[in-house]
Scaffold this active site. Structure first.
Site, PDB file in Angstrom:
ATOM      1  N   HIS A 113      -8.393  18.770  -2.101  1.00 26.87           N
ATOM      2  CA  HIS A 113      -8.371  17.323  -2.342  1.00 26.87           C
ATOM      3  C   HIS A 113      -7.279  16.618  -1.536  1.00 26.87           C
ATOM      4  O   HIS A 113      -7.171  15.387  -1.606  1.00 26.87           O
ATOM      5  CB  HIS A 113      -8.172  17.025  -3.829  1.00 26.87           C
ATOM      6  CG  HIS A 113      -9.312  17.457  -4.698  1.00 26.87           C
ATOM      7  ND1 HIS A 113     -10.604  16.998  -4.509  1.00 26.87           N
ATOM      8  CD2 HIS A 113      -9.362  18.317  -5.743  1.00 26.87           C
ATOM      9  CE1 HIS A 113     -11.403  17.564  -5.412  1.00 26.87           C
ATOM     10  NE2 HIS A 113     -10.684  18.368  -6.164  1.00 26.87           N
TER      11      HIS A 113
ATOM     12  N   ASP B 215     -16.660  24.707  -4.242  1.00 32.11           N
ATOM     13  CA  ASP B 215     -16.023  24.265  -5.474  1.00 32.11           C
ATOM     14  C   ASP B 215     -16.955  23.272  -6.174  1.00 32.11           C
ATOM     15  O   ASP B 215     -17.746  22.585  -5.519  1.00 32.11           O
ATOM     16  CB  ASP B 215     -14.693  23.590  -5.140  1.00 32.11           C
ATOM     17  CG  ASP B 215     -13.826  23.352  -6.358  1.00 32.11           C
ATOM     18  OD1 ASP B 215     -12.887  24.142  -6.576  1.00 32.11           O
ATOM     19  OD2 ASP B 215     -14.066  22.356  -7.074  1.00 32.11           O
TER      20      ASP B 215
ATOM     21  N   HIS C 107     -16.102  20.538  -7.555  1.00 32.24           N
ATOM     22  CA  HIS C 107     -15.666  19.178  -7.242  1.00 32.24           C
ATOM     23  C   HIS C 107     -15.812  18.933  -5.738  1.00 32.24           C
ATOM     24  O   HIS C 107     -15.543  19.832  -4.925  1.00 32.24           O
ATOM     25  CB  HIS C 107     -14.198  18.979  -7.627  1.00 32.24           C
ATOM     26  CG  HIS C 107     -13.918  19.219  -9.091  1.00 32.24           C
ATOM     27  ND1 HIS C 107     -13.748  20.490  -9.612  1.00 32.24           N
ATOM     28  CD2 HIS C 107     -13.783  18.355 -10.121  1.00 32.24           C
ATOM     29  CE1 HIS C 107     -13.513  20.395 -10.913  1.00 32.24           C
ATOM     30  NE2 HIS C 107     -13.533  19.108 -11.253  1.00 32.24           N
TER      31      HIS C 107
ATOM     32  N   ASP D 189     -15.455  26.899 -10.195  1.00 35.46           N
ATOM     33  CA  ASP D 189     -15.665  26.113 -11.405  1.00 35.46           C
ATOM     34  C   ASP D 189     -17.113  25.671 -11.603  1.00 35.46           C
ATOM     35  O   ASP D 189     -17.397  24.838 -12.461  1.00 35.46           O
ATOM     36  CB  ASP D 189     -14.725  24.906 -11.443  1.00 35.46           C
ATOM     37  CG  ASP D 189     -14.540  24.260 -10.088  1.00 35.46           C
ATOM     38  OD1 ASP D 189     -15.263  24.635  -9.148  1.00 35.46           O
ATOM     39  OD2 ASP D 189     -13.679  23.374  -9.971  1.00 35.46           O
TER      40      ASP D 189
END
Length: 436
Positions: free
Chosen positions: A112, A151, A153, A240
């Site tokens: 991020h 991931d 996200h 995740d």
């Protein structure tokens, strides 16, 4: 004695001295349970699997990727330097042909973290994969890089850093941004005018199971990778998507992650998120390690695994198939989209607001990119944050043409230092970083 079919390197760095707070899911136990599982299964007794200790990266290596405000030391800890160093260690071992592939099991994570970094967002301060990629380009002459971010996200930091770079194919598969942080990563987000189609964002509906994820890998990701022909494939290996993860809403399993790794064949995998510390990470990481090593992973199953409970709904399957068609269409149209994005030599503008949820900072950016048919284009970013810091950042890309080099220096030289607390010039062809 068991022997790996592919020589595989591993780095473990749990970062004992870094956590958001002692009860936050992003804490050192994320890797300690995995390390226990790896030791219990005797992974390090397998011939061809070798553990490496991480290096520390330097400020200069961060400056090839980021504009840290006010500086690198302020927004990082030694754990960040070692975490990025772990990824670099695996990359160097692959380049030196000591191993065929490797997995950096490191934290803090990084995907991020964007090009301009005023602090932490999504638990990330600096981008581990991007620092590793620029190390590979600087020290080993790697040009074409594919980063596949799995991931749950959206990998918005890596997406931002390579937004204008046609030599980096960034593919992010993630839970639909309408339902999960950071709320971005939609199919129309394709990269800047010089690199349309080199950022491919694939949102997956909540409830996506192993069959849907692997459908997208087989029908979209692998054909695009074959056509792009990267020099190296990197997997931002977030975990995740697992059905037990407390932060997300997917139905992926350890078997699914292992099969994904077998299909993708990454040269380097770098751990990102994954917060089911006991129920998922030890099994997912074990499956990935065995798949990288070219070994049987069929017995890696979670204690509560039940295929009947992880069936994918029909409407989810339909949505995934539709998204696959959209992404494939964008990829096939990428050169046409670049031609339509603007005229060679003109300056294009973009305004953005970026929220740093970890450190509660709001940043406003005014970006200028020179549209160029010969390189990635000179880039200027006017960045003003709620901390009071106002900086000008100029990036000259590694593949810059003569005109974009000159434009980059003009952008830097005309910076009005009555407006800015600092101005930065990131000159990648000369590997220099200038501050005024």
């Amino acid at each position: 004695m068991l022997k790996a079919n592919k020589r595989t390197g591993l780095v473990f760095f749990p970062a004992f001295d870094w956590a958001i707070d002692p009860t936050h899911p992003e804490r050192e136990e994320r890797l300690l349970y995995t390390l226990d599982q790896v030791l219990e299964e005797g992974i390090f007794d397998i011939s061809g699997i070798e553990e490496y200790k991480p290096d520390l990266i330097t400020a200069k290596e961060i400056q090839r990727v980021h504009f840290c405000v006010p500086d690198e030391a302020t927004i990082t800890t030694q754990s960040h330097l070692i975490s990025a160093g772990g990824a670099k260690t695996i990359a160097r071992a692959v380049m030196n042909k000591e191993i065929d592939c490797g997995f950096a099991l490191i934290r803090p994570p990084g995907h991020h973290a964007m090009r301009v970094a005023h602090g932490g967002r999504g638990f990330c301060h600096i981008n581990m994969e991007a620092i590793m990629v620029e190390y590979l380009r600087q020290e080993h002459g790697i040009k074409r890089v594919a980063i596949v971010d799995t991931d749950c996200h959206h990998g918005d930091g890596t997406n931002d850093i390579y937004w204008h770079d046609p030599d980096t194919l960034f593919i992010s598969l993630h839970q639909d941004g309408r339902t999960l942080y950071p709320g971005t990563g939609f199919p129309h987000e394709l990269g800047g005018p010089n690199a349309k189609g080199s950022c491919l964002n694939i949102p997956l509906p909540p409830g996506t199971a192993t069959e849907g994820y692997l459908y997208m890998i087989n029908n979209t990701v692998l054909p695009i990778l074959d056509e792009f022909k990267p020099d190296i494939i990197i997997n931002s290996a977030g975990q995740d998507n697992h059905y037990t993860d407390p932060l997300t809403n997917m139905k992926f399993s350890a078997q699914g992650y292992a099969e994904l790794t077998r299909l993708l064949k990454p040269d380097i995998a770098v751990l990102e998120g994954g917060y089911a510390i006991e129920g998922a990470l030890p099994y997912v990481n074990l499956g990935i390690i065995l798949a990288l090593a070219g070994m049987d992973f069929s017995q890696v199953v979670e204690p509560d695994y039940s295929p009947e409970n992880l069936r994918q709904a029909f409407h989810v399957t339909q949505k995934i198939e539709q998204t696959s068609e959209i992404i494939n269409r964008y990829w096939n149209q990428r050169m046409e989209l670049r031609e339509k994005a603007g005229i060679h030599g003109e300056i294009q503008h973009r305004h953005r607001e970026i929220f740093y949820d970890t450190d509660s900072i709001l940043e406003r950016q005014k970006e200028k990119i020179r549209i160029c048919r010969d390189c990635s284009g000179a880039l200027e970013i006017d960045s003003q944050a709620s901390t009071g810091k106002h900086v000008l950042c100029v990036h000259i890309p590694l593949n810059a043409c003569r005109q974009c080099r000159e434009t980059g220096y003009e952008m830097f030289e005309r910076a009005d230092m009555k407006r800015y607390s600092r101005a930065f010039l990131q000159d990648r062809p000369n590997d220099t970083y200038t501050i005024k």
